[in-house]
Write a protein that holds these residues in place. Structure first.
Motif, short mmCIF file in Angstrom:
data_model
loop_
_atom_site.label_atom_id
_atom_site.label_comp_id
_atom_site.label_asym_id
_atom_site.label_seq_id
_atom_site.Cartn_x
_atom_site.Cartn_y
_atom_site.Cartn_z
N ARG A 154 0.84 -1.21 0.00
CA ARG A 154 0.00 0.00 0.00
C ARG A 154 0.87 1.25 0.00
O ARG A 154 0.56 2.24 -0.66
N ALA A 155 1.95 1.22 0.75
CA ALA A 155 2.85 2.37 0.83
C ALA A 155 3.68 2.54 -0.44
O ALA A 155 4.00 3.67 -0.82
N PHE A 156 4.04 1.44 -1.07
CA PHE A 156 4.88 1.45 -2.27
C PHE A 156 4.26 0.52 -3.32
O PHE A 156 4.70 -0.62 -3.48
N PRO A 157 3.25 1.00 -4.04
CA PRO A 157 2.51 0.13 -4.97
C PRO A 157 3.34 -0.49 -6.08
O PRO A 157 2.92 -1.47 -6.69
N ARG A 158 4.54 0.03 -6.34
CA ARG A 158 5.36 -0.55 -7.41
C ARG A 158 5.91 -1.93 -7.01
O ARG A 158 6.38 -2.67 -7.86
N PHE A 159 5.87 -2.25 -5.71
CA PHE A 159 6.35 -3.56 -5.26
C PHE A 159 5.17 -4.52 -5.12
O PHE A 159 4.46 -4.53 -4.13
N VAL A 160 4.97 -5.32 -6.15
CA VAL A 160 3.86 -6.26 -6.18
C VAL A 160 4.34 -7.67 -5.85
O VAL A 160 3.70 -8.40 -5.10
N ALA A 207 8.71 -11.22 -10.26
CA ALA A 207 9.07 -9.80 -10.33
C ALA A 207 9.66 -9.47 -11.69
O ALA A 207 10.49 -10.20 -12.22
N GLY A 208 9.21 -8.36 -12.25
CA GLY A 208 9.72 -7.90 -13.53
C GLY A 208 10.95 -7.02 -13.35
O GLY A 208 11.37 -6.70 -12.23
N TYR A 209 11.48 -6.59 -14.47
CA TYR A 209 12.70 -5.78 -14.47
C TYR A 209 12.55 -4.52 -13.61
O TYR A 209 13.43 -4.19 -12.82
N GLY A 210 11.43 -3.81 -13.75
CA GLY A 210 11.22 -2.58 -12.99
C GLY A 210 11.23 -2.81 -11.50
O GLY A 210 11.81 -2.03 -10.74
N GLU A 211 10.58 -3.88 -11.06
CA GLU A 211 10.58 -4.20 -9.63
C GLU A 211 11.98 -4.58 -9.15
O GLU A 211 12.39 -4.19 -8.05
N LEU A 212 12.69 -5.35 -9.95
CA LEU A 212 14.03 -5.77 -9.55
C LEU A 212 14.95 -4.56 -9.39
O LEU A 212 15.72 -4.47 -8.43
N MET A 237 13.95 -2.67 -6.25
CA MET A 237 14.37 -3.38 -5.04
C MET A 237 15.82 -3.06 -4.70
O MET A 237 16.19 -2.99 -3.54
N GLN A 238 16.64 -2.85 -5.72
CA GLN A 238 18.04 -2.49 -5.46
C GLN A 238 18.12 -1.14 -4.77
O GLN A 238 18.96 -0.92 -3.91
N ASP A 239 17.23 -0.23 -5.16
CA ASP A 239 17.29 1.12 -4.65
C ASP A 239 16.56 1.30 -3.33
O ASP A 239 17.02 2.01 -2.45
N THR A 291 11.15 -6.28 8.80
CA THR A 291 11.63 -7.27 7.84
C THR A 291 12.19 -6.58 6.60
O THR A 291 11.67 -5.54 6.19
N PRO A 292 13.22 -7.14 6.01
CA PRO A 292 13.54 -6.75 4.63
C PRO A 292 12.70 -7.62 3.70
O PRO A 292 12.16 -8.66 4.12
N PHE A 293 12.57 -7.21 2.48
CA PHE A 293 11.82 -7.99 1.48
C PHE A 293 12.74 -8.43 0.37
O PHE A 293 13.80 -7.85 0.16
N ARG A 294 12.31 -9.47 -0.34
CA ARG A 294 13.02 -9.91 -1.54
C ARG A 294 12.00 -10.09 -2.63
O ARG A 294 10.82 -10.37 -2.37
N PRO A 295 12.41 -9.93 -3.88
CA PRO A 295 11.47 -10.15 -4.99
C PRO A 295 11.20 -11.64 -5.18
O PRO A 295 12.04 -12.48 -4.90
#
Length: 109
Positions: free
Chosen positions: A11-17, A47-52, A55-57, A39-43
């Motif tokens: 909800r806070a960061f909709p680009r992370f699906v 996950a597509g290129y944009g999400e990956l 996630m780095q950033d 917690t940290p998250f992992r893809p």
């Protein structure tokens, strides 16, 4: 609970699906009537290129959550990059007693 925390981050960061909490690094606790999680998250494999790239950033640092009065999980803040030297103890939104119980979010490697 992990799914509710993940939904709060989405909800806070909709680009992370396509994300999940990093195994072995999910912290949970309660102080008074408020529940907290970190917690940290992992893809995921979906996950597509944009999400990956995102996630780095943004997505790979530890995130902190709490519940509201109605029990809804909300995103509070994330670690800086690089994270502070004292782990969870560097996050003022996390009660000191809980940070201590979490051993300042230390994980065995």
């Amino acid at each position: 609970m992990k799914s509710a925390v993940t939904a709060a981050y989405r909800r806070a960061f909709p680009r992370f699906v396509h994300i999940v909490p990093l195994p072995g690094q999910f912290f949970y606790g309660q102080c008074g009537a408020v529940r907290y999680a970190a917690t940290p998250f992992r893809p995921t494999a979906e996950a597509g290129y944009g999400e990956l790239v995102a996630m780095q950033d943004e997505g790979s640092t530890r995130k902190y959550f709490r519940t509201t009065a109605d029990g809804t999980w909300v995103y509070v803040t994330g670690d800086g990059f690089p994270p502070g030297p004292h782990g969870c103890a560097d996050i003022p939104q996390i009660p000191r007693a809980l940070s201590a119980a979490w051993r300042d979010c230390a994980t065995a490697h």
